[in-house]
Write a protein that holds these residues in place. Structure first.
Motif, mmCIF file in Angstrom:
data_model
loop_
_atom_site.group_PDB
_atom_site.id
_atom_site.type_symbol
_atom_site.label_atom_id
_atom_site.label_comp_id
_atom_site.label_asym_id
_atom_site.label_seq_id
_atom_site.Cartn_x
_atom_site.Cartn_y
_atom_site.Cartn_z
ATOM 1 N N GLU A 193 5.876 -14.601 0.510
ATOM 2 C CA GLU A 193 5.860 -13.428 1.386
ATOM 3 C C GLU A 193 4.404 -13.065 1.695
ATOM 4 O OE1 GLU A 193 8.477 -11.813 2.613
ATOM 5 O OE2 GLU A 193 7.468 -10.027 3.398
ATOM 6 N N PRO A 194 4.044 -13.010 2.989
ATOM 7 C CA PRO A 194 2.666 -12.631 3.307
ATOM 8 C C PRO A 194 2.422 -11.147 3.043
ATOM 9 C CG PRO A 194 3.922 -12.980 5.318
ATOM 10 C CD PRO A 194 4.849 -13.289 4.179
ATOM 11 N N PHE A 195 1.210 -10.814 2.647
ATOM 12 C CA PHE A 195 0.835 -9.421 2.418
ATOM 13 C C PHE A 195 -0.393 -9.101 3.252
ATOM 14 C CE2 PHE A 195 -2.023 -6.437 0.225
ATOM 15 C CZ PHE A 195 -1.220 -5.310 0.204
ATOM 16 N N ASP A 196 -0.282 -8.082 4.096
ATOM 17 C CA ASP A 196 -1.416 -7.665 4.917
ATOM 18 C C ASP A 196 -1.749 -6.220 4.574
ATOM 19 O OD1 ASP A 196 -3.335 -7.246 6.861
ATOM 20 O OD2 ASP A 196 -1.868 -6.825 8.421
ATOM 21 N N VAL A 197 -2.881 -6.024 3.913
ATOM 22 C CA VAL A 197 -3.233 -4.682 3.424
ATOM 23 C C VAL A 197 -3.442 -3.711 4.582
ATOM 24 C CG1 VAL A 197 -5.737 -5.111 3.216
ATOM 25 C CG2 VAL A 197 -4.662 -3.416 1.750
ATOM 26 N N VAL A 198 -3.910 -4.208 5.733
ATOM 27 C CA VAL A 198 -4.165 -3.311 6.862
ATOM 28 C C VAL A 198 -2.846 -2.701 7.355
ATOM 29 C CG1 VAL A 198 -5.055 -3.129 9.220
ATOM 30 C CG2 VAL A 198 -6.243 -4.567 7.556
ATOM 31 N N THR A 199 -1.839 -3.558 7.573
ATOM 32 C CA THR A 199 -0.532 -3.066 8.029
ATOM 33 C C THR A 199 0.057 -2.100 7.015
ATOM 34 O OG1 THR A 199 -0.180 -5.201 9.075
ATOM 35 C CG2 THR A 199 1.753 -3.825 8.767
ATOM 36 N N PHE A 200 -0.021 -2.494 5.751
ATOM 37 C CA PHE A 200 0.577 -1.688 4.684
ATOM 38 C C PHE A 200 -0.070 -0.304 4.618
ATOM 39 C CE2 PHE A 200 3.081 -1.087 1.056
ATOM 40 C CZ PHE A 200 3.898 -2.199 0.925
ATOM 41 N N LEU A 201 -1.407 -0.317 4.521
ATOM 42 C CA LEU A 201 -2.132 0.943 4.360
ATOM 43 C C LEU A 201 -1.980 1.807 5.610
ATOM 44 C CD1 LEU A 201 -4.029 2.837 2.896
ATOM 45 C CD2 LEU A 201 -5.936 1.307 3.401
ATOM 46 N N TRP A 202 -1.978 1.160 6.801
ATOM 47 C CA TRP A 202 -1.860 1.938 8.017
ATOM 48 C C TRP A 202 -0.506 2.645 8.091
ATOM 49 C CZ3 TRP A 202 -5.705 3.581 10.728
ATOM 50 C CH2 TRP A 202 -5.377 4.427 11.790
ATOM 51 N N THR A 203 0.559 1.949 7.739
ATOM 52 C CA THR A 203 1.900 2.546 7.758
ATOM 53 C C THR A 203 1.951 3.766 6.838
ATOM 54 O OG1 THR A 203 2.779 0.347 8.134
ATOM 55 C CG2 THR A 203 4.349 2.005 7.428
ATOM 56 N N GLU A 204 1.338 3.618 5.664
ATOM 57 C CA GLU A 204 1.342 4.732 4.709
ATOM 58 C C GLU A 204 0.495 5.894 5.205
ATOM 59 O OE1 GLU A 204 1.920 2.519 0.440
ATOM 60 O OE2 GLU A 204 -0.037 2.383 1.391
ATOM 61 N N LEU A 205 -0.677 5.562 5.774
ATOM 62 C CA LEU A 205 -1.561 6.612 6.271
ATOM 63 C C LEU A 205 -0.884 7.371 7.415
ATOM 64 C CD1 LEU A 205 -4.473 7.879 6.232
ATOM 65 C CD2 LEU A 205 -4.995 6.306 8.103
ATOM 66 N N ALA A 206 -0.213 6.630 8.314
ATOM 67 C CA ALA A 206 0.439 7.261 9.461
ATOM 68 C C ALA A 206 1.541 8.200 8.985
ATOM 69 C CB ALA A 206 0.993 6.189 10.402
ATOM 70 N N SER A 207 2.292 7.779 7.982
ATOM 71 C CA SER A 207 3.377 8.607 7.476
ATOM 72 C C SER A 207 2.804 9.857 6.783
ATOM 73 C CB SER A 207 4.240 7.737 6.556
ATOM 74 O OG SER A 207 4.833 8.497 5.573
ATOM 75 N N TRP A 208 1.721 9.664 6.028
ATOM 76 C CA TRP A 208 1.054 10.801 5.385
ATOM 77 C C TRP A 208 0.529 11.786 6.437
ATOM 78 C CZ3 TRP A 208 -4.005 12.237 6.106
ATOM 79 C CH2 TRP A 208 -4.480 13.274 5.270
ATOM 80 N N ALA A 209 -0.106 11.251 7.494
ATOM 81 C CA ALA A 209 -0.717 12.102 8.523
ATOM 82 C C ALA A 209 0.359 12.916 9.239
ATOM 83 C CB ALA A 209 -1.503 11.248 9.521
ATOM 84 N N ARG A 210 1.484 12.272 9.559
ATOM 85 C CA ARG A 210 2.547 12.990 10.256
ATOM 86 C C ARG A 210 3.131 14.094 9.374
ATOM 87 N NH1 ARG A 210 3.407 11.213 15.018
ATOM 88 N NH2 ARG A 210 2.649 9.132 15.585
ATOM 89 N N GLY A 211 3.247 13.800 8.070
ATOM 90 C CA GLY A 211 3.737 14.807 7.120
ATOM 91 C C GLY A 211 2.790 16.001 7.063
ATOM 92 N N LEU A 212 1.491 15.712 7.007
ATOM 93 C CA LEU A 212 0.502 16.789 6.924
ATOM 94 C C LEU A 212 0.507 17.620 8.213
ATOM 95 C CD1 LEU A 212 -1.792 18.159 5.378
ATOM 96 C CD2 LEU A 212 -3.367 16.482 6.341
ATOM 97 N N LEU A 213 0.569 16.919 9.360
ATOM 98 C CA LEU A 213 0.569 17.652 10.632
ATOM 99 C C LEU A 213 1.831 18.501 10.771
ATOM 100 C CD1 LEU A 213 -0.969 15.141 13.201
ATOM 101 C CD2 LEU A 213 -2.068 17.019 11.966
ATOM 102 N N PHE A 214 2.944 18.005 10.235
ATOM 103 C CA PHE A 214 4.174 18.804 10.278
ATOM 104 C C PHE A 214 3.981 20.084 9.460
ATOM 105 C CE2 PHE A 214 8.488 19.889 8.703
ATOM 106 C CZ PHE A 214 9.028 20.270 9.928
#
Ligand SMILES: [Zn+2]
Length: 242
Positions: free
Chosen positions: A189-210
């Motif tokens: 299974e390939p692992f791409d830290v950029v995709t992973f971290l970005w998905t988490e950051l985006a979800s965190w940011a949307r939660g904070l903005l909410f």
């Protein structure tokens, strides 16, 4: 390195949202290395870059990873849990140039960096993307000692170059063993830290903005005022609004 503040993380998200992955990688990297010039960050070999981003991920969200994948054999959806140590690899020793020999060919190259990926925007064909990347990273190509164009390398010699790049810079090309619990099929299974971290950051940011939206709606405070509150105090107000 100190972890970026909430306001800095929101800024990173704002700069990278809707952008190409390389742009997101640079936005994250700038957060991990404040003050570094963008062209300096863009010329870091991918493995060294991703090692920094893996450190940043651990700092922001911890060492435990959870992800979803699908078994390529039976299609079963599988939840993957793994630790940062399982996707941490060595990074390249030195900046090169490096040389690989394949039959009569001797190819000298440097490692791919983020700036190389910029040129691949919109190139969806994998072979074309790889050829474009090689054209940028290969600095000399010899056949029986005589110079030839990098584009004239046969496929197996080009494969030898990309394989050598992964060997030299293992953190740039990470995959790990997964076995399907349903059909026992095993794959990498390939692992791409950029995709992973970005998905988490985006979800965190949307939660904070909410949360900002809820508090601003209730108290007419500004975004700055709300972001200045400690998370503990912010959560206390949010609980009162329930
Ligand atoms: Zn399966």
């Amino acid at each position: 390195m100190g972890a970026p503040s909430e306001a800095e993380l929101l800024g990173i998200w704002e700069r990278g949202e809707g952008q190409w992955p390389w742009r997101r990688a640079l936005a994250l990297l700038a957060g991990a290395a404040p003050g570094a010039a963008e062209d300096e960050l863009a010329s870091m070999p991918i493995g060294r870059r991703d090692a920094v981003l893996l450190d940043l991920r651990e700092q922001l969200f911890g060492s435990a990873f959870t992800g979803l994948t699908a078994c390529p054999a039976c299609g079963e959806e599988i939840e993957l849990t793994f630790n940062a140590s399982e996707v941490r690899r060595a990074t390249a020793n030195g900046d090169g140039p490096f040389t690989v020999n394949a039959g009569p060919y001797e190819v000298t190259f440097r490692l791919p960096v983020t700036a190389d990926l910029v040129q691949l925007d919109g190139v969806s064909d994998l072979d074309a993307a790889r050829a474009a990347l090689l054209a940028r990273c290969v600095t000399s190509t010899l056949r029986d000692g005589a110079a030839i164009a990098a584009a004239d390398l046969p496929a197996d010699a080009a494969n030898a170059v990309t394989a050598r790049m992964s060997e030299i810079d293992p953190q740039a090309d990470v995959s790990f063993d997964v076995a399907c619990p349903s059909c026992a099929h095993a794959w990498l299974e390939p692992f791409d830290v950029v995709t992973f971290l970005w998905t988490e950051l985006a979800s965190w940011a949307r939660g904070l903005l909410f949360n900002v939206h809820q508090l601003a709606s209730a108290y007419a405070w500004s975004e700055d005022d709300i972001l200045r509150l400690s998370p503990v105090r912010r959560n206390a107000y949010l609980e009162m609004l329930q």
